[in-house]
Write an enzyme that holds these catalytic residues in place. Structure first.
Site, mmCIF file in Angstrom:
data_model
loop_
_atom_site.group_PDB
_atom_site.id
_atom_site.type_symbol
_atom_site.label_atom_id
_atom_site.label_comp_id
_atom_site.label_asym_id
_atom_site.label_seq_id
_atom_site.Cartn_x
_atom_site.Cartn_y
_atom_site.Cartn_z
ATOM 1 N N GLU A 126 0.825 -1.191 0.000
ATOM 2 C CA GLU A 126 0.000 0.000 0.000
ATOM 3 C C GLU A 126 0.867 1.252 0.000
ATOM 4 O OE1 GLU A 126 -3.482 -0.223 2.477
ATOM 5 O OE2 GLU A 126 -3.075 -2.344 2.810
ATOM 6 N N LYS A 147 -1.111 -11.966 12.895
ATOM 7 C CA LYS A 147 -1.316 -13.342 12.452
ATOM 8 C C LYS A 147 -0.641 -14.344 13.384
ATOM 9 C CE LYS A 147 -1.940 -11.930 7.651
ATOM 10 N NZ LYS A 147 -1.193 -11.597 6.398
#
Lengths: 405, 405
Positions: free
Chosen positions: B184, B199
């Site tokens: 991004e 995660k």
């Protein structure tokens, strides 16, 4: 407390006992209750065992009302088949590591399990401890699976790795595998591809939804792979692996077991030694690979015990893992398979090779040349190859699978 | 017919719609009934959509009695949190790809789901489409899991692969990742390791059974990795990967996110580009790795849809995937971690390095030297390192995990 029985106290069966003893607490927390081995059926005696009272030679002892799940780790499709039928009919769920039985009578035994409101699970029959049956049928359920390529036999992968890394001949690599206990005295089932065949038959049945028979899967082992094949593969940036694969296209199955050239950028090429790797191609997920020890006492036993836990949590067959009997028109015409080969010929055959396959890129090694053909139908390849002189060997190339939807 | 709702029609949400449309038939056969999207909540308009009538801006439309499962793909731990609580309380099962929400409020939402007799599943929150949450909690249930090492972020893996293969600088590799849409505009969450942290927090919570908080996981990204680090790694036969790892020993957790040197024979070193790989170590199975696309519209969507199918087949929470709120004394003292580092120093510092770490093997590159320390406690390493002059960088080494039982 859940009581289980074990049939066959060999490598895997004794591993199941050991895993349950070692991880009692974590298994109880996952299953919601303790798991205990109540009976072990084996024709042999185990007088040194810490719980000799568990052993029996009477099959009927496993029909004990206290036993709800039986682990079948005896192998073969003879007595194990009879025992499994009796157990399922008696309302016991059965968990197996027996690939021969699942590949032969899977559909029938699943029907029997369903009819009796119990389950027949077999995660350990493929890939040892590697989770593959579950993920294929459950986690990848949203995908249309179009291809599976698996290194499914640790023995042959050990031999090929040894040949590749150390440049030793096939016979020497096999002897060493036997010395280390990775290969049996009679290595036929491994090196001729029969073990791989059973496993790809199971995975394909799962994906395709009907029984895929081993005798419909052309199977070639690794006996004919030479040091020169390996050297050529290396020059081409590939490894040679024994691959069981299947592809589903337009509702028809192509399945095969053969040595295959795997380009180094493909994750299967990095699966070495006794490890297994299974590359699955789904239309949404693309490529996904499962990697680990495809055999061995504790890895395989851990997959058996995971299935036991699964049954304790969900004793009723929710139709997962279900495939039907073999149906008509399952298999694609083998000649229609789109394929490419790496062909080695004597250097004197160069002009006939170019005449047959066009302007292929040539790799030389001593008095030999090797080249990779374009992708074409198998029949087309065979017709062209018949025009090439002095063919030394041909090995299938791994070809890229279709793009994502 | 099962009707589902979707909250957030971004990349993953629209992927869920697409997967359900494309694989309608195979999903129906797996789930036992057809799955249909009935409502989509998004603040944006989608006038070009083929079914514009599905869209709504009213959350209450998702409480429709016909909807039994809602897919939450909006992300964030704000509104998504409020929506999820309301849905679970209203008796709807929720499937999410929202790692931030699961890593922050997972325990609480699971309790809420259980209390309301519904399920809260999140396979897609880690590893995109790669099956990992399911296999960890189910297929590996017979193992005591002692370690997880994951390449969990595709963006950083792409950057590191680029640096390694082409020798480009970090900034250039990042620019290219941005150009291809892999990173991004503000790449902070990826390159500083926050995404990986969430995660590994989720996977560790699953294995450990209680919520592991992100703020307890020391997190270091890849901004400081230089071309020289990469060149040294290559000389040492390693790749550098951003690893989220956790280890459980004597009931205490060590979890961390940092760049790590991975020896080439370790399967994680072959995970390249935007792919993810998660290496799990269990006491029975040894090492097992899951590999595939860790992000992307359709892979992630396929994991969401697999969870939807799972709920259709088993609508009641059987306590799988369950972890409790954070408990006391969860975390091991970070200084006690057994670790090894690869240290780079100016060549003038050689004698101070040997004085601090003993006779380590030295690798030279221009005016620098690099060496790998023996395995020692983190505090011990830090104390010794303080005696070494001109330290240029230090990167953790992957160390082998314990043997099987």
């Amino acid at each position: 407390m859940v009581n289980i029985g074990i049939i066959g106290y060999g490598v895997v069966g004794s591993g199941v006992y050991e895993v349950i003893k070692t991880n009692t607490e974590s298994i109880a927390s996952k299953a919601g209750q303790e798991v205990r081995v109540l009976k072990i059926l084996d024709i042999r005696d185990f007088p040194e065992h810490e719980e000799p009272e568990l052993f029996t030679k009477e099959f009927d002892d496993l029909l004990d009302d206290r036993i709800s799940i039986v682990v079948e780790t005896m192998g073969g499709a003879g007595i194990a088949y009879e025992f499994t039928k009796k157990l399922l009919a008696a309302g016991k769920s059965v968990v197996t590591s027996n690939k021969e039985l699942v590949a032969t009578y899977g559909a029938q035994l699943m029907v029997l399990a369903k009819e009796n409101g119990v389950r027949y699970l077999f995660e350990a029959s493929v890939g040892g401890g590697i989770p593959i049956v579950h993920p294929l049928s459950q986690c990848l359920a949203a995908n249309a699976i179009s291809a599976i390529h698996g290194i499914l036999n640790g023995t042959t992968n050990y031999i090929l790795t040894k040949m590749f890394r150390e440049g030793v001949a096939y016979a020497d690599a096999l002897s060493e595998a036997q010395r280390f206990g990775y290969a049996e005295k009679d290595p036929t089932a491994d090196v001729d591809g029969h073990d791989t065949c059973r496993k790809i038959a199971i995975l394909t049945s799962l994906v395709y939804g009907s029984q895929i028979k081993c005798d419909k899967i052309p199977t070639e082992g690794i006996r004919n792979i030479t040091g020169d094949d390996v050297a050529f593969a290396d020059k081409l940036g590939c490894s040679i692996k024994l691959i069981g694969y299947s592809r589903v296209k337009n509702g028809a199955v192509t399945a095969r077991v053969c040595p295959m050239m795997i380009p180094r950028k493909n994750p299967l090429s990095t699966v070495e030694d006794v490890f297994n790797g299974i590359l699955v191609h789904g239309n949404a997920i693309g490529d996904v690979m499962f990697y680990g020890r495809g055999a061995g006492k504790l890895p395989t036993a851990s997959a058996v015990v995971a299935d036991v836990i699964e049954i304790i949590k969900a004793p009723v067959n929710s139709s997962t893992y279900f495939w039907k009997e073999e149906k008509e028109n399952t298999y694609a015409d083998l000649g229609d398979e789109e394929t490419a080969y790496c062909v080695r010929v004597h250097e004197s055959a160069l002009s006939s090779a170019i005449a047959a396959f066009g302007n292929v890129e040539i790799t030389s090694l001593r008095q030999e040349i090797g080249f990779v053909t374009p992708v074409m139908k198998e029949t087309d390849f065979n017709a062209r190859l018949s025009g090439v002189k002095s063919v030394i060997s041909k090995i299938k190339m791994y070809t890229e699978q279709g793009e994502q939807v």
